[in-house]
Design a protein around this motif. Structure first.
Motif, mmCIF file in Angstrom:
data_model
loop_
_atom_site.group_PDB
_atom_site.id
_atom_site.type_symbol
_atom_site.label_atom_id
_atom_site.label_comp_id
_atom_site.label_asym_id
_atom_site.label_seq_id
_atom_site.Cartn_x
_atom_site.Cartn_y
_atom_site.Cartn_z
ATOM 1 N N ASP A 174 0.828 -1.211 0.000
ATOM 2 C CA ASP A 174 0.000 0.000 0.000
ATOM 3 C C ASP A 174 0.861 1.259 0.000
ATOM 4 O O ASP A 174 0.422 2.321 -0.466
ATOM 5 N N GLU A 175 2.083 1.149 0.538
ATOM 6 C CA GLU A 175 2.990 2.295 0.508
ATOM 7 C C GLU A 175 3.390 2.631 -0.926
ATOM 8 O O GLU A 175 3.661 3.790 -1.251
ATOM 9 N N VAL A 176 3.447 1.627 -1.783
ATOM 10 C CA VAL A 176 3.731 1.872 -3.192
ATOM 11 C C VAL A 176 2.630 2.735 -3.798
ATOM 12 O O VAL A 176 2.899 3.713 -4.514
ATOM 13 N N PHE A 177 1.380 2.396 -3.515
ATOM 14 C CA PHE A 177 0.263 3.181 -4.038
ATOM 15 C C PHE A 177 0.295 4.611 -3.506
ATOM 16 O O PHE A 177 0.017 5.575 -4.238
ATOM 17 N N ASP B 225 -6.077 -9.381 -6.434
ATOM 18 C CA ASP B 225 -7.198 -8.458 -6.584
ATOM 19 C C ASP B 225 -6.879 -7.105 -5.961
ATOM 20 O O ASP B 225 -7.176 -6.050 -6.540
ATOM 21 N N ARG B 226 -6.241 -7.140 -4.797
ATOM 22 C CA ARG B 226 -5.874 -5.879 -4.142
ATOM 23 C C ARG B 226 -4.828 -5.130 -4.952
ATOM 24 O O ARG B 226 -4.876 -3.902 -5.059
ATOM 25 N N LEU B 227 -3.906 -5.878 -5.540
ATOM 26 C CA LEU B 227 -2.837 -5.270 -6.312
ATOM 27 C C LEU B 227 -3.386 -4.589 -7.568
ATOM 28 O O LEU B 227 -3.136 -3.401 -7.806
ATOM 29 N N GLY C 121 -5.156 4.757 -12.258
ATOM 30 C CA GLY C 121 -5.167 4.982 -13.693
ATOM 31 C C GLY C 121 -4.086 4.257 -14.466
ATOM 32 O O GLY C 121 -3.791 4.614 -15.617
ATOM 33 N N TYR C 122 -3.510 3.219 -13.878
ATOM 34 C CA TYR C 122 -2.458 2.462 -14.553
ATOM 35 C C TYR C 122 -3.042 1.275 -15.327
ATOM 36 O O TYR C 122 -3.983 0.618 -14.874
ATOM 37 N N ARG C 123 -2.460 1.014 -16.490
ATOM 38 C CA ARG C 123 -2.667 -0.246 -17.190
ATOM 39 C C ARG C 123 -1.688 -1.266 -16.590
ATOM 40 O O ARG C 123 -0.645 -0.871 -16.080
ATOM 41 N N TRP C 124 -1.988 -2.555 -16.714
ATOM 42 C CA TRP C 124 -1.098 -3.519 -16.072
ATOM 43 C C TRP C 124 -1.065 -4.855 -16.827
ATOM 44 O O TRP C 124 -1.969 -5.172 -17.604
ATOM 45 N N VAL D 241 3.956 -5.605 -14.278
ATOM 46 C CA VAL D 241 4.374 -4.356 -14.913
ATOM 47 C C VAL D 241 3.146 -3.472 -15.098
ATOM 48 O O VAL D 241 2.112 -3.932 -15.612
ATOM 49 N N ALA D 242 3.249 -2.219 -14.686
ATOM 50 C CA ALA D 242 2.149 -1.272 -14.837
ATOM 51 C C ALA D 242 2.667 0.022 -15.446
ATOM 52 O O ALA D 242 3.834 0.383 -15.258
ATOM 53 N N CYS D 243 1.820 0.711 -16.180
ATOM 54 C CA CYS D 243 2.234 1.998 -16.772
ATOM 55 C C CYS D 243 1.017 2.898 -16.960
ATOM 56 O O CYS D 243 -0.121 2.433 -17.020
ATOM 57 N N ARG D 244 1.292 4.189 -17.054
ATOM 58 C CA ARG D 244 0.215 5.174 -17.176
ATOM 59 C C ARG D 244 -0.317 5.268 -18.600
ATOM 60 O O ARG D 244 -1.519 5.360 -18.813
ATOM 61 N N SER D 245 0.570 5.262 -19.595
ATOM 62 C CA SER D 245 0.124 5.515 -20.961
ATOM 63 C C SER D 245 0.628 4.502 -21.979
ATOM 64 O O SER D 245 0.122 4.460 -23.099
#
Length: 376
Positions: free
Chosen positions: A92-95, A124-126, A134-137, A159-163
């Motif tokens: 959660d600290e990452v978020f 599911d939490r991740l 707003g990240y794609r993953w 792996v997650a990214c914004r755009s």
């Protein structure tokens, strides 16, 4: 062009070293464990070291944030308290940090058991946390053996990214796993196993070792054992253990300056296989198109690979073997003499194995009996 990154829960730098080899520069590393921090200070000189992720605020504009968040609550051999456990909940600290920072790409790594524990609660939490930001993953289970180390180590890479398109990084490479002998595990070759187990599991691996792990809750190291074709049973040298995670030999040696040498096993067990993170870094710089037209929405359990581009969650059919490499055999890999397994450890394993109901390879227990007779 060099790109920037920050590592949270950096450990001894498995994710960060791989990305460095792919052209990423660490701007800061955060790690609370003193022995791991000491390794980081020696191996990443000049990089700012942060102590506690809970004290980290916004980290500014960087290209990649890495976070191999603690797995003890998610492991199949741990307390199994799940993502809400006191250590794994640190994700959660990452978020929190991402919500205050300008970060395009995020890479996480954790144990495969997180897909199944408590009906997939951790996944599911991740994914829900990233979707809210707003990240794609995309995520994928990957076996370290695909990258030239004889360690059967399945881990979830996320792996997650914004755009951008995270599938083009994580899912676009796929290969066929080399065939193994159809007759199964044979003691005519090297057989890796966990000598600390034997009743309910043993981690049997042909021409490889089962995954390096952190050891017991009271700090006793438990490197895997190997049954050699000549009947000797021993554990790998710690220098070879560094190499089994893709580090240079003696990467963890600095830890001995502040703690006992056996702590190096824990550091390696908690780390990330470096060649996997290097591959991820190179894919980040040169993504490949991923065709997900045949992928279908996730139904029921979390699959071994999946993705979301913001319009639903889909199952991918990627294997755990992203690139085409020949299997490297542990017998060819080791450069140092193994340490013979002690009489106490050998007899303890045999006692548990003979009381349990596990099926062992033909001749395996007999070979261990002969080893015990030889050293008794």
């Amino acid at each position: 062009m060099t790109r920037s990154m920050v590592g949270l829960f950096a450990g001894i730098g498995g994710l960060e070293l791989g990305l460095a080899r792919a052209g990423y520069e660490s701007k800061a590393l955060c790690e609370i464990d003193p022995a791991a921090r000491h390794v980081l200070s020696a191996r990443f000189p000049g990089v700012e070291l942060l102590h506690d992720v809970r004290d980290v605020d916004q980290i500014g504009k960087i290209d990649v944030l890495c976070a191999g968040f603690p797995c003890q609550d998610l492991s199949s051999v741990g307390q199994k308290t799940g993502i809400s456990g006191s250590r794994s909940t640190l994700v959660d600290e990452v978020f929190r940090i991402l919500s205050q920072s300008d970060v395009e790409w995020v890479i996480l790594e954790n144990v495969r058991f997180m897909l199944h524990l408590n009906k997939g609660e951790a996944m599911d939490r991740l994914v829900s946390g990233f979707e809210r930001l707003g990240y794609r993953w995309a995520y994928r289970v990957i076996d370290s053996q695909a990258f030239g180390v004889p360690q059967r180590r399945h881990r979830v890479y996320f792996v997650a990214c914004r755009s951008g398109d995270p599938r083009a990084v994580l899912l676009s490479d796929d290969a066929v796993r080399p065939l193994v002998a159809p007759e199964g595990v044979s003691i005519e070759s090297h057989v890796g196993f966990y000598w600390t187990e034997g009743t309910y599991a043993a981690g049997i691996a042909q021409d490889a070792i089962p995954p390096l792990k952190a050891g017991s809750s009271i700090g006793i190291p438990s490197p895997p054992a190997i049954l050699f074709p000549d009947g000797m049973v021993g554990t790998p040298n710690i220098v070879d253990a560094d190499r089994l995670q893709g580090f240079d030999a003696d990467w963890t040696k600095p830890a001995e300056e502040i703690t006992k040498a056996s702590a190096r096993w824990r550091l390696l067990g908690n780390s990330v296989t470096v060649p996997v993170s290097e591959w991820l870094g190179r894919r980040l710089r040169r993504p490949k198109r991923y065709n997900g037209n045949q992928d279908r929405p996730i139904v029921g359990k979390w699959p071994n690979s999946a993705w979301s581009m913001g319009n639903g969650r889909f199952e991918s059919h990627c294997s755990d073997w992203p690139i085409s490499n020949n299997l490297v055999k542990i017998g060819d890999f080791l450069q140092h003499e193994a340490k013979p397994l002690s009489l106490k450890a050998s007899t303890g394993f045999l006692s548990r194995a003979k009381k349990g109901s596990l099926n062992f390879p033909p001749g395996f227990l007999s070979a261990l009996d002969r080893f015990v007779e030889r050293i008794a």
